[in-house]
Motif scaffolding. Structure first.
Motif, PDB file in Angstrom:
ATOM      1  N   PHE A   4       0.811  -1.213   0.000  1.00  0.00           N
ATOM      2  CA  PHE A   4       0.000   0.000   0.000  1.00  0.00           C
ATOM      3  C   PHE A   4       0.846   1.265   0.000  1.00  0.00           C
ATOM      4  N   ASP A   5       1.782   1.371   0.928  1.00  0.00           N
ATOM      5  CA  ASP A   5       2.574   2.595   1.040  1.00  0.00           C
ATOM      6  C   ASP A   5       3.589   2.763  -0.085  1.00  0.00           C
ATOM      7  N   LYS A   6       3.804   1.726  -0.880  1.00  0.00           N
ATOM      8  CA  LYS A   6       4.765   1.813  -1.979  1.00  0.00           C
ATOM      9  C   LYS A   6       4.093   2.154  -3.314  1.00  0.00           C
ATOM     10  N   ASN A   7       2.796   1.938  -3.386  1.00  0.00           N
ATOM     11  CA  ASN A   7       2.069   2.133  -4.640  1.00  0.00           C
ATOM     12  C   ASN A   7       1.546   3.551  -4.784  1.00  0.00           C
ATOM     13  N   THR A   8       1.384   3.961  -6.024  1.00  0.00           N
ATOM     14  CA  THR A   8       0.760   5.241  -6.290  1.00  0.00           C
ATOM     15  C   THR A   8      -0.693   5.067  -6.703  1.00  0.00           C
ATOM     16  N   ARG A   9      -1.091   3.835  -7.006  1.00  0.00           N
ATOM     17  CA  ARG A   9      -2.480   3.549  -7.360  1.00  0.00           C
ATOM     18  C   ARG A   9      -3.083   2.643  -6.299  1.00  0.00           C
ATOM     19  N   HIS A  10      -4.317   2.952  -5.933  1.00  0.00           N
ATOM     20  CA  HIS A  10      -5.010   2.159  -4.927  1.00  0.00           C
ATOM     21  C   HIS A  10      -6.436   1.922  -5.392  1.00  0.00           C
ATOM     22  N   GLU A  11      -6.927   0.715  -5.175  1.00  0.00           N
ATOM     23  CA  GLU A  11      -8.303   0.417  -5.544  1.00  0.00           C
ATOM     24  C   GLU A  11      -9.235   1.129  -4.569  1.00  0.00           C
ATOM     25  N   SER A  12     -10.226   1.807  -5.112  1.00  0.00           N
ATOM     26  CA  SER A  12     -11.119   2.589  -4.264  1.00  0.00           C
ATOM     27  C   SER A  12     -11.852   1.714  -3.259  1.00  0.00           C
ATOM     28  N   ALA A  13     -12.245   0.503  -3.635  1.00  0.00           N
ATOM     29  CA  ALA A  13     -12.925  -0.382  -2.685  1.00  0.00           C
ATOM     30  C   ALA A  13     -12.011  -0.717  -1.511  1.00  0.00           C
ATOM     31  N   HIS A  14     -10.714  -0.896  -1.775  1.00  0.00           N
ATOM     32  CA  HIS A  14      -9.760  -1.173  -0.702  1.00  0.00           C
ATOM     33  C   HIS A  14      -9.656   0.019   0.235  1.00  0.00           C
ATOM     34  N   LEU A  15      -9.613   1.214  -0.327  1.00  0.00           N
ATOM     35  CA  LEU A  15      -9.492   2.417   0.499  1.00  0.00           C
ATOM     36  C   LEU A  15     -10.635   2.514   1.492  1.00  0.00           C
ATOM     37  N   PHE A  16     -11.845   2.294   1.015  1.00  0.00           N
ATOM     38  CA  PHE A  16     -13.006   2.402   1.891  1.00  0.00           C
ATOM     39  C   PHE A  16     -13.047   1.271   2.909  1.00  0.00           C
ATOM     40  N   VAL A  38     -11.184   8.171   4.685  1.00  0.00           N
ATOM     41  CA  VAL A  38     -10.286   7.778   3.592  1.00  0.00           C
ATOM     42  C   VAL A  38      -9.110   8.745   3.487  1.00  0.00           C
ATOM     43  N   GLU A  39      -9.369  10.013   3.687  1.00  0.00           N
ATOM     44  CA  GLU A  39      -8.299  11.007   3.572  1.00  0.00           C
ATOM     45  C   GLU A  39      -7.206  10.797   4.619  1.00  0.00           C
TER      46      GLU A  39
END
Length: 70
Positions: free
Chosen positions: A36-48, A58-59
């Motif tokens: 997670f902390d290494k990626n610049t893209r994150h799946e929105s479902a994962h974020l929530f 989320v912020e």
């Protein structure tokens, strides 16, 4: 300009939760959480899912820094 960086691992440490525990809470594979902390893209479902499991917005999963433009 705004600089956004993931902030998951410090949040987990602060809450005393391991990646494996968060994986079990969210159904997100532990490998995805570790990246997670290494990626610049994150799946929105994962974020929530992560935010809900940790009881945060989320912020809060990100550090946002404003940079002055020259």
């Amino acid at each position: 300009m705004i600089n956004v960086k993931p902030n998951l691992m410090p949040l987990l440490k602060e809450k005393g939760i391991t990646q494996q525990q968060l994986s079990e809470m969210t159904g997100i594979p532990q490998g995805s959480l570790s990246r997670f902390d290494k990626n610049t893209r994150h799946e929105s479902a994962h974020l929530f899912s992560i935010a809900r499991a940790l009881g945060i917005g989320v912020e809060d999963l990100f550090k946002v820094q404003e940079q002055e433009e020259d």
